[in-house]
Each structure stands twice: as structure tokens, then as C-alpha cells.
Scaffold this motif. Sequence first.
Motif, mmCIF file in Angstrom:
data_model
loop_
_atom_site.group_PDB
_atom_site.id
_atom_site.type_symbol
_atom_site.label_atom_id
_atom_site.label_comp_id
_atom_site.label_asym_id
_atom_site.label_seq_id
_atom_site.Cartn_x
_atom_site.Cartn_y
_atom_site.Cartn_z
ATOM 1 N N THR A 199 -6.787 -6.804 5.579
ATOM 2 C CA THR A 199 -7.938 -5.976 4.774
ATOM 3 C C THR A 199 -7.729 -4.651 5.430
ATOM 4 O OG1 THR A 199 -8.832 -7.926 4.205
ATOM 5 C CG2 THR A 199 -10.169 -5.827 3.863
ATOM 6 N N ILE A 200 -7.863 -4.513 6.871
ATOM 7 C CA ILE A 200 -7.902 -3.308 7.814
ATOM 8 C C ILE A 200 -6.651 -2.494 7.295
ATOM 9 C CG2 ILE A 200 -8.032 -2.507 10.065
ATOM 10 C CD1 ILE A 200 -9.510 -4.875 11.013
ATOM 11 N N GLU A 201 -5.546 -3.040 7.272
ATOM 12 C CA GLU A 201 -4.361 -2.084 7.118
ATOM 13 C C GLU A 201 -4.450 -1.841 5.656
ATOM 14 O OE1 GLU A 201 -1.872 -1.112 9.039
ATOM 15 O OE2 GLU A 201 -3.074 -2.120 10.569
ATOM 16 N N ALA A 202 -5.114 -2.507 4.498
ATOM 17 C CA ALA A 202 -5.162 -2.139 3.197
ATOM 18 C C ALA A 202 -6.065 -1.061 3.490
ATOM 19 C CB ALA A 202 -5.529 -3.149 2.213
ATOM 20 N N TYR A 203 -7.219 -0.880 4.058
ATOM 21 C CA TYR A 203 -8.308 -0.019 4.085
ATOM 22 C C TYR A 203 -7.619 1.354 4.557
ATOM 23 C CZ TYR A 203 -12.543 2.620 5.025
ATOM 24 O OH TYR A 203 -13.718 3.131 5.238
ATOM 25 N N ARG A 204 -6.949 1.152 5.633
ATOM 26 C CA ARG A 204 -6.329 2.571 6.262
ATOM 27 C C ARG A 204 -5.408 3.093 5.408
ATOM 28 N NH1 ARG A 204 -4.772 -0.721 11.702
ATOM 29 N NH2 ARG A 204 -6.729 -0.101 12.709
ATOM 30 N N LYS A 205 -4.772 2.450 4.485
ATOM 31 C CA LYS A 205 -3.877 2.822 3.227
ATOM 32 C C LYS A 205 -4.522 3.843 2.405
ATOM 33 C CE LYS A 205 -0.098 -0.541 3.611
ATOM 34 N NZ LYS A 205 0.357 -1.625 3.015
ATOM 35 N N ILE A 206 -6.019 3.341 1.953
ATOM 36 C CA ILE A 206 -6.517 4.121 1.038
ATOM 37 C C ILE A 206 -7.245 5.297 1.712
ATOM 38 C CG2 ILE A 206 -6.937 2.333 -0.256
ATOM 39 C CD1 ILE A 206 -10.052 2.333 0.449
ATOM 40 N N TRP A 207 -7.218 5.486 2.973
ATOM 41 C CA TRP A 207 -7.896 6.571 3.648
ATOM 42 C C TRP A 207 -6.840 7.116 4.523
ATOM 43 C CZ3 TRP A 207 -11.634 8.649 1.411
ATOM 44 C CH2 TRP A 207 -12.396 8.154 0.835
ATOM 45 N N PRO A 208 -5.455 7.455 4.242
ATOM 46 C CA PRO A 208 -4.800 7.866 5.198
ATOM 47 C C PRO A 208 -5.000 9.121 6.187
ATOM 48 C CG PRO A 208 -3.971 8.442 3.340
ATOM 49 C CD PRO A 208 -5.211 7.725 2.974
ATOM 50 N N GLN A 209 -6.040 10.082 5.664
ATOM 51 C CA GLN A 209 -6.496 10.964 6.632
ATOM 52 C C GLN A 209 -7.580 11.048 7.320
ATOM 53 O OE1 GLN A 209 -4.058 13.941 6.440
ATOM 54 N NE2 GLN A 209 -2.928 12.569 5.185
ATOM 55 N N HIS A 257 -7.238 0.924 -7.012
ATOM 56 C CA HIS A 257 -6.025 0.763 -7.681
ATOM 57 C C HIS A 257 -5.008 1.788 -7.659
ATOM 58 C CE1 HIS A 257 -7.384 -2.764 -9.763
ATOM 59 N NE2 HIS A 257 -8.762 -2.225 -10.137
ATOM 60 N N ALA A 258 -5.179 2.910 -7.222
ATOM 61 C CA ALA A 258 -4.341 4.141 -7.218
ATOM 62 C C ALA A 258 -3.653 4.293 -5.998
ATOM 63 C CB ALA A 258 -5.062 5.635 -7.412
ATOM 64 N N ALA A 259 -4.088 3.605 -5.082
ATOM 65 C CA ALA A 259 -3.355 3.378 -3.442
ATOM 66 C C ALA A 259 -2.059 2.440 -3.461
ATOM 67 C CB ALA A 259 -4.275 2.855 -2.599
ATOM 68 N N PRO A 260 -1.074 3.000 -2.716
ATOM 69 C CA PRO A 260 -0.003 2.018 -2.617
ATOM 70 C C PRO A 260 -0.140 0.780 -1.722
ATOM 71 C CG PRO A 260 0.148 3.651 -0.880
ATOM 72 C CD PRO A 260 -1.385 3.950 -1.754
ATOM 73 N N LEU A 261 -0.813 -0.125 -2.862
ATOM 74 C CA LEU A 261 -1.225 -1.561 -2.121
ATOM 75 C C LEU A 261 -0.535 -2.492 -3.074
ATOM 76 C CD1 LEU A 261 -4.889 -1.050 -1.364
ATOM 77 C CD2 LEU A 261 -3.014 -0.731 0.323
ATOM 78 N N GLU A 262 -0.105 -3.495 -2.519
ATOM 79 C CA GLU A 262 0.192 -4.679 -3.257
ATOM 80 C C GLU A 262 -1.058 -5.178 -3.876
ATOM 81 O OE1 GLU A 262 3.375 -6.108 -3.247
ATOM 82 O OE2 GLU A 262 4.079 -4.376 -2.092
ATOM 83 N N PRO A 263 -0.912 -5.860 -5.133
ATOM 84 C CA PRO A 263 -1.831 -6.401 -5.763
ATOM 85 C C PRO A 263 -2.811 -7.513 -5.148
ATOM 86 C CG PRO A 263 0.253 -6.608 -7.318
ATOM 87 C CD PRO A 263 0.586 -6.073 -5.752
#
Length: 82
Positions: free
Chosen positions: A2-12, A58-64
Motif C-alpha cells: 500500500t505504501i508503494e501504491a500511495y507513492r505512485k499516486i503522489w510521485p512529486q 483510478h487514474a494512476a498507473p497501478l495494478e487493479p
Amino acid sequence: MTIEAYRKIWPQRLSAASIESEEEMARLIAIELKDELTHPRVRKSKEQKLDLAVERIHAAPLEPEEQQELIETYKKIAAQLD
């Protein structure tokens, strides 16, 4: 995961990149959902912020699976804010 997924939605966001625990992530999500970083006169409701977060996920480059887990985390934290 979940932490890695969170980082992907806030890359900046520096704060997202420096997260080391689930507790830190939950604290940042709570701040986001309460819209604490916005001036009080223009803050959105917790429900509006949750809707925006789900759209962002939903718009982020994440796996389902990552999307679902992150959405569940946001909803759980939102429910605790009541």
C-alpha cells in the motif's frame, strides 16, 4: 504494498517519498481527507476529498489489486474521521 501504491499516486510529493510506515501513510491520508493544507474558507468536505482520491487512484498507473487496496485504505481512514 500500500505504501508503494500511495507513492505512485503522489510521485512529486516529498512527504510521500519519505514514508516509512503504514502509520505515517495513514496520517498523511487523514490530513488529505480533512483538507488541512487548504485555507479554511475553501476546504472541501471529507466526502469530496475521498471522491477526488478515488478518481486519482483510478487514474494512476497501478495494478487493479493495488487500486482496490488503496481505495479500501482511504475509505477506512475516512470512516475513522467521523
